[in-house]
Write a protein that holds these residues in place. Structure first.
Motif, mmCIF file in Angstrom:
data_model
loop_
_atom_site.group_PDB
_atom_site.id
_atom_site.type_symbol
_atom_site.label_atom_id
_atom_site.label_comp_id
_atom_site.label_asym_id
_atom_site.label_seq_id
_atom_site.Cartn_x
_atom_site.Cartn_y
_atom_site.Cartn_z
ATOM 1 N N PHE A 23 -15.448 -51.533 -57.219
ATOM 2 C CA PHE A 23 -16.404 -52.035 -56.024
ATOM 3 C C PHE A 23 -17.736 -52.028 -56.679
ATOM 4 C CE2 PHE A 23 -16.204 -47.433 -55.869
ATOM 5 C CZ PHE A 23 -17.555 -46.991 -55.760
ATOM 6 N N PHE A 24 -18.561 -52.657 -56.031
ATOM 7 C CA PHE A 24 -19.946 -52.665 -56.315
ATOM 8 C C PHE A 24 -21.017 -52.215 -55.261
ATOM 9 C CE2 PHE A 24 -19.458 -56.619 -53.997
ATOM 10 C CZ PHE A 24 -20.761 -56.750 -53.457
ATOM 11 N N LYS A 25 -21.988 -51.768 -55.712
ATOM 12 C CA LYS A 25 -23.195 -51.295 -54.892
ATOM 13 C C LYS A 25 -24.422 -51.753 -55.405
ATOM 14 C CE LYS A 25 -23.122 -48.411 -52.103
ATOM 15 N NZ LYS A 25 -22.910 -48.318 -50.836
ATOM 16 N N VAL A 26 -25.083 -52.469 -54.473
ATOM 17 C CA VAL A 26 -26.432 -52.982 -54.707
ATOM 18 C C VAL A 26 -27.554 -51.820 -54.155
ATOM 19 C CG1 VAL A 26 -28.237 -54.833 -54.306
ATOM 20 C CG2 VAL A 26 -25.837 -55.292 -54.456
ATOM 21 N N MET A 27 -28.474 -51.416 -55.078
ATOM 22 C CA MET A 27 -29.361 -50.600 -54.814
ATOM 23 C C MET A 27 -30.647 -51.092 -53.895
ATOM 24 S SD MET A 27 -28.041 -47.720 -56.699
ATOM 25 C CE MET A 27 -26.460 -48.687 -56.178
ATOM 26 N N ILE A 28 -30.318 -50.730 -52.472
ATOM 27 C CA ILE A 28 -31.120 -51.331 -51.667
ATOM 28 C C ILE A 28 -32.430 -50.560 -51.154
ATOM 29 C CG2 ILE A 28 -31.204 -52.484 -49.217
ATOM 30 C CD1 ILE A 28 -28.462 -53.355 -49.778
ATOM 31 N N GLU A 30 -34.204 -46.904 -51.219
ATOM 32 C CA GLU A 30 -34.601 -45.456 -52.298
ATOM 33 C C GLU A 30 -33.827 -44.400 -52.194
ATOM 34 O OE1 GLU A 30 -37.987 -45.261 -54.147
ATOM 35 O OE2 GLU A 30 -38.413 -47.410 -54.230
ATOM 36 N N THR A 31 -33.115 -44.035 -51.070
ATOM 37 C CA THR A 31 -32.192 -43.046 -50.647
ATOM 38 C C THR A 31 -31.085 -43.013 -51.971
ATOM 39 O OG1 THR A 31 -30.908 -44.031 -49.062
ATOM 40 C CG2 THR A 31 -32.554 -42.738 -48.242
ATOM 41 N N PHE A 32 -30.856 -44.204 -52.374
ATOM 42 C CA PHE A 32 -29.750 -44.352 -53.575
ATOM 43 C C PHE A 32 -30.283 -43.263 -54.463
ATOM 44 C CE2 PHE A 32 -32.517 -47.534 -54.830
ATOM 45 C CZ PHE A 32 -32.577 -47.231 -56.480
ATOM 46 N N LEU A 33 -31.465 -42.836 -54.669
ATOM 47 C CA LEU A 33 -31.744 -41.789 -55.964
ATOM 48 C C LEU A 33 -31.356 -40.629 -55.917
ATOM 49 C CD1 LEU A 33 -35.529 -43.300 -56.353
ATOM 50 C CD2 LEU A 33 -33.380 -43.962 -58.027
ATOM 51 N N GLN A 34 -30.858 -40.169 -54.548
ATOM 52 C CA GLN A 34 -30.446 -38.898 -54.159
ATOM 53 C C GLN A 34 -29.037 -38.833 -54.037
ATOM 54 O OE1 GLN A 34 -32.414 -36.389 -55.018
ATOM 55 N NE2 GLN A 34 -33.959 -37.918 -55.546
ATOM 56 N N GLY A 93 -32.705 -53.144 -55.894
ATOM 57 C CA GLY A 93 -32.219 -54.466 -56.404
ATOM 58 C C GLY A 93 -31.411 -54.595 -57.515
ATOM 59 N N GLU A 94 -31.262 -53.379 -58.128
ATOM 60 C CA GLU A 94 -30.125 -53.404 -59.068
ATOM 61 C C GLU A 94 -28.947 -53.128 -58.636
ATOM 62 O OE1 GLU A 94 -32.335 -51.655 -63.216
ATOM 63 O OE2 GLU A 94 -31.659 -50.085 -62.009
ATOM 64 N N PHE A 95 -27.828 -53.622 -59.410
ATOM 65 C CA PHE A 95 -26.433 -53.860 -59.045
ATOM 66 C C PHE A 95 -25.431 -52.772 -59.703
ATOM 67 C CE2 PHE A 95 -22.407 -55.782 -59.486
ATOM 68 C CZ PHE A 95 -22.019 -56.801 -58.434
ATOM 69 N N LEU A 96 -24.735 -52.228 -59.201
ATOM 70 C CA LEU A 96 -23.928 -51.322 -59.922
ATOM 71 C C LEU A 96 -22.318 -51.612 -59.591
ATOM 72 C CD1 LEU A 96 -26.603 -49.573 -60.201
ATOM 73 C CD2 LEU A 96 -25.094 -47.463 -59.997
ATOM 74 N N GLN A 110 -21.028 -49.586 -64.656
ATOM 75 C CA GLN A 110 -21.701 -50.662 -65.236
ATOM 76 C C GLN A 110 -23.057 -51.012 -64.539
ATOM 77 O OE1 GLN A 110 -18.325 -53.804 -65.680
ATOM 78 N NE2 GLN A 110 -19.714 -54.197 -67.460
ATOM 79 N N ILE A 111 -24.097 -51.280 -64.994
ATOM 80 C CA ILE A 111 -25.406 -51.119 -64.594
ATOM 81 C C ILE A 111 -26.028 -52.539 -64.928
ATOM 82 C CG2 ILE A 111 -27.679 -50.319 -63.936
ATOM 83 C CD1 ILE A 111 -26.584 -47.506 -64.956
ATOM 84 N N PHE A 112 -26.462 -53.420 -63.901
ATOM 85 C CA PHE A 112 -26.960 -54.640 -63.991
ATOM 86 C C PHE A 112 -28.431 -54.701 -63.268
ATOM 87 C CE2 PHE A 112 -22.562 -55.487 -64.081
ATOM 88 C CZ PHE A 112 -22.423 -56.214 -65.152
ATOM 89 N N GLY A 113 -29.326 -55.164 -63.986
ATOM 90 C CA GLY A 113 -30.860 -55.024 -63.620
ATOM 91 C C GLY A 113 -31.022 -56.183 -62.814
ATOM 92 N N THR A 114 -32.232 -56.381 -62.059
ATOM 93 C CA THR A 114 -32.520 -57.293 -61.336
ATOM 94 C C THR A 114 -32.528 -58.732 -61.847
ATOM 95 O OG1 THR A 114 -34.971 -56.927 -61.758
ATOM 96 C CG2 THR A 114 -34.001 -55.807 -59.881
ATOM 97 N N SER A 115 -32.478 -58.806 -63.256
ATOM 98 C CA SER A 115 -32.476 -60.055 -63.944
ATOM 99 C C SER A 115 -30.954 -60.560 -63.816
ATOM 100 C CB SER A 115 -32.697 -59.967 -65.250
ATOM 101 O OG SER A 115 -31.834 -59.121 -65.964
ATOM 102 N N GLY A 116 -30.096 -59.806 -63.395
ATOM 103 C CA GLY A 116 -28.689 -60.271 -63.505
ATOM 104 C C GLY A 116 -27.862 -59.891 -64.802
ATOM 105 N N CYS A 117 -28.604 -59.314 -65.706
ATOM 106 C CA CYS A 117 -27.929 -58.949 -67.110
ATOM 107 C C CYS A 117 -27.846 -57.532 -66.894
ATOM 108 C CB CYS A 117 -29.024 -59.400 -67.969
ATOM 109 S SG CYS A 117 -29.351 -61.127 -68.066
ATOM 110 N N GLU A 118 -26.743 -57.180 -67.624
ATOM 111 C CA GLU A 118 -26.078 -55.743 -67.765
ATOM 112 C C GLU A 118 -27.036 -54.923 -68.748
ATOM 113 O OE1 GLU A 118 -22.336 -55.218 -69.598
ATOM 114 O OE2 GLU A 118 -22.292 -53.033 -68.821
#
Length: 168
Positions: A23-28, A30-34, A93-96, A110-118
């Protein structure tokens, strides 16, 4: 519920011969930090993970121990997640992409930056020792390599023939 799980199991993705549920999660927010809450559809597949220690493995093969919990009615990672998110410098905005390996009870992340690249290099890499050897790594013999029987080996990232990589 059980019929749903049986249907889902038929289509399990195989990575190096091991079944995974992804599954994927988009970090939308800031609570995702905790705390990281899992999608409810995934949580229904693995209710037995509540209150269990689980390992997160990044693209470098490094591992973090975390604890699954029930957080406001959702399956989530709270204990250990702040350290993982800080050491990977996660941002809005990053995608996990999470791959759960039931046989080993751990997640490949796997962590993908806001550029869409891993992202495969992290600020926390500086001064660290060797990464842990991956448990899903397959050994490929010289004979397999020469015979053409070589498929995906050595690391999970080998599944992607072409990929955009951002070095941080």
């Amino acid at each position: 519920m059980e019929a749903y799980y049986d249907e889902y199991k038929k289509d399990d993705l195989l990575i190096n011969g091991k079944k995974v549920i992804s599954f994927f999660k988009v970090m939308i927010v800031e609570t995702f930090l905790q705390v990281l809450c899992f999608p409810s559809k995934f949580a229904r597949l693995v209710p037995y993970l509540t209150d269990q220690e689980i390992c997160l493995e990044d693209s470098c093969g490094r591992r973090w121990m975390t604890t699954m919990c029930n957080y406001n009615g959702s399956l989530a990672i709270r204990q250990g997640w702040a350290k993982f998110s800080a050491e990977h410098d996660l941002k809005v905005g990053e995608f996990l992409l999470f791959h759960y390996v039931p046989d080993d009870r751990h997640f490949i992340v796997q962590i993908f930056g806001t550029s869409g690249c891993e992202k495969i290099k992290f600020n926390s890499d500086i001064g660290k020792g060797k990464p842990n050897e991956r448990t899903y790594q397959e050994i490929t013999t010289k004979e397999e390599s020469q015979s053409g029987k070589l498929s995906v080996h050595n690391n999970f990232l080998g599944l992607f023939c072409f990929r955009c990589v951002v070095l941080y």
